[in-house]
Write an enzyme that holds these catalytic residues in place. Structure first.
Site, PDB file in Angstrom:
ATOM      1  N   ALA A 125       0.805  -1.222   0.000  1.00 16.42           N
ATOM      2  CA  ALA A 125       0.000   0.000   0.000  1.00 16.42           C
ATOM      3  C   ALA A 125       0.843   1.279   0.000  1.00 16.42           C
ATOM      4  O   ALA A 125       0.404   2.310  -0.511  1.00 16.42           O
ATOM      5  CB  ALA A 125      -0.941  -0.011   1.207  1.00 16.42           C
ATOM      6  N   THR A 146       0.453   5.426  -1.773  1.00 10.94           N
ATOM      7  CA  THR A 146       0.095   6.619  -0.978  1.00 10.94           C
ATOM      8  C   THR A 146       0.346   7.892  -1.789  1.00 10.94           C
ATOM      9  O   THR A 146      -0.380   8.871  -1.656  1.00 10.94           O
ATOM     10  CB  THR A 146       0.868   6.689   0.359  1.00 10.94           C
ATOM     11  OG1 THR A 146       2.265   6.612   0.089  1.00 10.94           O
ATOM     12  CG2 THR A 146       0.466   5.578   1.307  1.00 10.94           C
ATOM     13  N   ARG A 194      -0.828   1.481   7.605  1.00 14.49           N
ATOM     14  CA  ARG A 194      -0.036   1.643   8.825  1.00 14.49           C
ATOM     15  C   ARG A 194       0.848   2.883   8.933  1.00 14.49           C
ATOM     16  O   ARG A 194       1.607   2.986   9.884  1.00 14.49           O
ATOM     17  CB  ARG A 194       0.824   0.392   9.042  1.00 14.49           C
ATOM     18  CG  ARG A 194      -0.016  -0.816   9.391  1.00 14.49           C
ATOM     19  CD  ARG A 194       0.782  -2.078   9.582  1.00 14.49           C
ATOM     20  NE  ARG A 194      -0.122  -3.187   9.837  1.00 14.49           N
ATOM     21  CZ  ARG A 194      -0.820  -3.808   8.888  1.00 14.49           C
ATOM     22  NH1 ARG A 194      -0.710  -3.432   7.630  1.00 14.49           N
ATOM     23  NH2 ARG A 194      -1.639  -4.798   9.198  1.00 14.49           N
ATOM     24  N   HIS A 249      -4.233 -10.016  -3.595  1.00  7.55           N
ATOM     25  CA  HIS A 249      -5.384  -9.648  -2.758  1.00  7.55           C
ATOM     26  C   HIS A 249      -6.571  -9.199  -3.618  1.00  7.55           C
ATOM     27  O   HIS A 249      -7.494  -8.562  -3.125  1.00  7.55           O
ATOM     28  CB  HIS A 249      -5.010  -8.552  -1.755  1.00  7.55           C
ATOM     29  CG  HIS A 249      -4.151  -9.063  -0.626  1.00  7.55           C
ATOM     30  ND1 HIS A 249      -3.505  -8.229   0.260  1.00  7.55           N
ATOM     31  CD2 HIS A 249      -3.845 -10.324  -0.244  1.00  7.55           C
ATOM     32  CE1 HIS A 249      -2.829  -8.967   1.134  1.00  7.55           C
ATOM     33  NE2 HIS A 249      -3.008 -10.234   0.849  1.00  7.55           N
ATOM     34  N   CYS A 263     -27.662  -9.927  -7.591  1.00  2.72           N
ATOM     35  CA  CYS A 263     -27.546 -10.628  -8.865  1.00  2.72           C
ATOM     36  C   CYS A 263     -28.857 -10.509  -9.643  1.00  2.72           C
ATOM     37  O   CYS A 263     -29.936 -10.677  -9.066  1.00  2.72           O
ATOM     38  CB  CYS A 263     -27.223 -12.091  -8.579  1.00  2.72           C
ATOM     39  SG  CYS A 263     -27.101 -13.113 -10.031  1.00  2.72           S
ATOM     40  N   SER A 313       5.823  -1.729   1.589  1.00  4.54           N
ATOM     41  CA  SER A 313       5.063  -2.690   2.401  1.00  4.54           C
ATOM     42  C   SER A 313       5.688  -2.805   3.792  1.00  4.54           C
ATOM     43  O   SER A 313       6.906  -2.879   3.923  1.00  4.54           O
ATOM     44  CB  SER A 313       5.050  -4.073   1.747  1.00  4.54           C
ATOM     45  OG  SER A 313       4.391  -4.992   2.597  1.00  4.54           O
ATOM     46  N   ASN A 343      11.262   1.473   1.685  1.00  2.24           N
ATOM     47  CA  ASN A 343      10.116   1.731   2.572  1.00  2.24           C
ATOM     48  C   ASN A 343      10.446   2.897   3.493  1.00  2.24           C
ATOM     49  O   ASN A 343      11.584   3.023   3.937  1.00  2.24           O
ATOM     50  CB  ASN A 343       9.794   0.483   3.408  1.00  2.24           C
ATOM     51  CG  ASN A 343       8.350   0.460   3.855  1.00  2.24           C
ATOM     52  OD1 ASN A 343       7.443   0.474   3.024  1.00  2.24           O
ATOM     53  ND2 ASN A 343       8.108   0.444   5.147  1.00  2.24           N
TER      54      ASN A 343
HETATM   55  P1  NAD Z   1       0.913  -1.249   5.174  1.00  2.00           P
HETATM   56  O1  NAD Z   1       0.004  -0.078   5.335  1.00  2.00           O
HETATM   57  O2  NAD Z   1       0.949  -2.272   6.230  1.00  2.00           O
HETATM   58  O3  NAD Z   1       2.395  -0.705   5.020  1.00  2.00           O
HETATM   59  C1  NAD Z   1       2.711   0.340   4.120  1.00  2.00           C
HETATM   60  C2  NAD Z   1       4.170   0.693   4.362  1.00  2.00           C
HETATM   61  O4  NAD Z   1       4.542   1.642   3.379  1.00  2.00           O
HETATM   62  C3  NAD Z   1       4.419   1.332   5.729  1.00  2.00           C
HETATM   63  O5  NAD Z   1       5.529   0.689   6.329  1.00  2.00           O
HETATM   64  C4  NAD Z   1       4.752   2.801   5.398  1.00  2.00           C
HETATM   65  O6  NAD Z   1       5.749   3.318   6.251  1.00  2.00           O
HETATM   66  C5  NAD Z   1       5.256   2.702   3.978  1.00  2.00           C
HETATM   67  N1  NAD Z   1       4.993   3.860   3.123  1.00  2.00           N
HETATM   68  C6  NAD Z   1       3.877   4.631   3.069  1.00  2.00           C
HETATM   69  N2  NAD Z   1       3.979   5.538   2.063  1.00  2.00           N
HETATM   70  C7  NAD Z   1       5.207   5.331   1.506  1.00  2.00           C
HETATM   71  C8  NAD Z   1       5.892   5.939   0.411  1.00  2.00           C
HETATM   72  N3  NAD Z   1       5.371   6.932  -0.297  1.00  2.00           N
HETATM   73  N4  NAD Z   1       7.142   5.466   0.106  1.00  2.00           N
HETATM   74  C9  NAD Z   1       7.704   4.458   0.813  1.00  2.00           C
HETATM   75  N5  NAD Z   1       7.098   3.834   1.852  1.00  2.00           N
HETATM   76  C10 NAD Z   1       5.849   4.273   2.178  1.00  2.00           C
HETATM   77  O7  NAD Z   1       0.639  -1.885   3.737  1.00  2.00           O
HETATM   78  P2  NAD Z   1       0.855  -3.381   3.216  1.00  2.00           P
HETATM   79  O8  NAD Z   1       2.138  -3.922   3.713  1.00  2.00           O
HETATM   80  O9  NAD Z   1       0.591  -3.340   1.757  1.00  2.00           O
HETATM   81  O10 NAD Z   1      -0.301  -4.209   3.911  1.00  2.00           O
HETATM   82  C11 NAD Z   1      -1.594  -3.650   4.015  1.00  2.00           C
HETATM   83  C12 NAD Z   1      -2.732  -4.431   3.400  1.00  2.00           C
HETATM   84  O11 NAD Z   1      -3.677  -3.435   3.045  1.00  2.00           O
HETATM   85  C13 NAD Z   1      -2.463  -5.148   2.139  1.00  2.00           C
HETATM   86  O12 NAD Z   1      -2.951  -6.411   2.320  1.00  2.00           O
HETATM   87  C14 NAD Z   1      -3.293  -4.437   1.040  1.00  2.00           C
HETATM   88  O13 NAD Z   1      -4.112  -5.384   0.378  1.00  2.00           O
HETATM   89  C15 NAD Z   1      -4.237  -3.538   1.771  1.00  2.00           C
HETATM   90  N6  NAD Z   1      -4.321  -2.139   1.267  1.00  2.00           N
HETATM   91  C16 NAD Z   1      -4.243  -1.880  -0.068  1.00  2.00           C
HETATM   92  C17 NAD Z   1      -4.312  -0.571  -0.515  1.00  2.00           C
HETATM   93  C18 NAD Z   1      -4.217  -0.314  -2.003  1.00  2.00           C
HETATM   94  O14 NAD Z   1      -4.682  -1.126  -2.798  1.00  2.00           O
HETATM   95  N7  NAD Z   1      -3.604   0.793  -2.427  1.00  2.00           N
HETATM   96  C19 NAD Z   1      -4.464   0.485   0.382  1.00  2.00           C
HETATM   97  C20 NAD Z   1      -4.561   0.164   1.768  1.00  2.00           C
HETATM   98  C21 NAD Z   1      -4.482  -1.150   2.190  1.00  2.00           C
END
Ligand code: NAD
Length: 250
Positions: free
Chosen positions: A26, A30, A38, A122, A155, A196, A217
């Site tokens: 995720a 961002t 997180r 996912h 449906c 991640s 990260n």
């Molecule tokens: P997570 O939120 O657990 O971790 C995201 C990590 O990215 C964090 O450690 C954060 O410090 C870091 N981060 C945030 N912005 C950043 C940037 N610009 N550059 C570098 N690092 C950055 O996310 P995860 O590990 O993917 O796990 C969360 C779960 O949430 C996944 O299973 C996913 O399916 C779901 N999710 C998906 C989305 C999406 O599709 N965009 C959004 C939110 C959650």
């Protein structure tokens, strides 16, 4: 080692690798305006518990709650556009370095950016299906019914509740996850984990299948100790610079 040294070291590892794959989360999206789970102060967990709205249990027992909360968040995600990080990964594949990428993201931004070999483990927001008869629907059909206040959407054949093609809390992992796992186990000698926290299992176990690891990260992960290179920088900038370094070295 300074930032430029880390980019050069990562590029050197990639050029030596015969099985270079990426794992994205995720944090990569961002910078496209989609909150992650997180990041302190901004992550979704700080606002609400996604398990209370994005689980199979809620969808089955209280579909209206699912559709009025989690689904609206999903629908807004479909409006996002890729950022330089997504484009850089697509470029690394086009240049012949990246063999494929495994993403936890449901946002479809790797597809929009032009990446080709992708395992969306996912799920994604391009389609959905009926929980009863399994008839397939476009995601737009679900959105359309919600916009018409048909909540939950149902449906047209059997009138059971529809759901999007995403893995909700409580769902088993889909076959594509096991396919990705096998490909990585057999071929991956270098993995680039980007954006991640590497805490959501079973995906967080995939870096163990890679011979070597590069991490990009903004906050520490439990894998930092065992990674060859850890780049504490925004994904957009670091991936763009890494793709630029690979292109310059070619
Ligand atoms: P997570 O939120 O657990 O971790 C995201 C990590 O990215 C964090 O450690 C954060 O410090 C870091 N981060 C945030 N912005 C950043 C940037 N610009 N550059 C570098 N690092 C950055 O996310 P995860 O590990 O993917 O796990 C969360 C779960 O949430 C996944 O299973 C996913 O399916 C779901 N999710 C998906 C989305 C999406 O599709 N965009 C959004 C939110 C959650």
């Amino acid at each position: 080692m300074d930032y430029q040294g880390q980019i050069e070291q990562a590029a050197a590892l990639i050029k030596k690798s015969t099985g270079f794959y990426s794992l994205t989360g995720a944090g990569l999206s961002t910078e496209s305006g989609i909150p992650d789970f997180r990041t302190p102060g901004e992550g979704i967990w700080e606002k609400f518990d996604p398990i209370e709205t994005s689980s199979v249990e809620v969808l089955q027992n209280n579909p209206r709650v699912f559709y009025e909360s989690a689904f609206n968040r999903f629908a807004s995600i479909t409006l996002a556009e890729p950022n330089p990080g997504h484009y850089a990964l697509a470029r690394m594949e086009e240049m012949g370095f990246l063999k494929g990428l495994v993403t936890q993201n449901i946002d479809g931004l790797h597809v929009k950016a032009g990446s080709r070999k992708i395992w969306e483990v996912h799920g994604h927001l391009r389609s959905g299906y009926c929980q009863g008869c399994k008839k397939r629907y476009s995601f737009e059909e679900l959105v359309h019914q919600v916009e018409l206040k048909r909540i939950p959407p149902v449906c047209r054949t059997c009138f059971d509740v529809l759901r999007p093609d995403v893995v909700l809390f409580g769902d088993p992992m889909p076959p594509i996850f096991y396919e990705a796992e096998e490909i990585l186990r057999a071929n991956c000698d270098l993995m680039l984990a980007a954006g991640s926290s590497l805490v959501v299992y079973p995906v967080a176990y995939l870096p163990r299948l890679a011979g070597q690891l590069i991490i990009i990260n903004s906050s520490p992960t439990e894998y930092d100790q065992v990674a060859e290179v850890v780049i504490r920088e925004k994904c957009g900038k670091a991936l763009h610079d890494l793709a630029g370094q690979l292109a310059a070295d070619q």
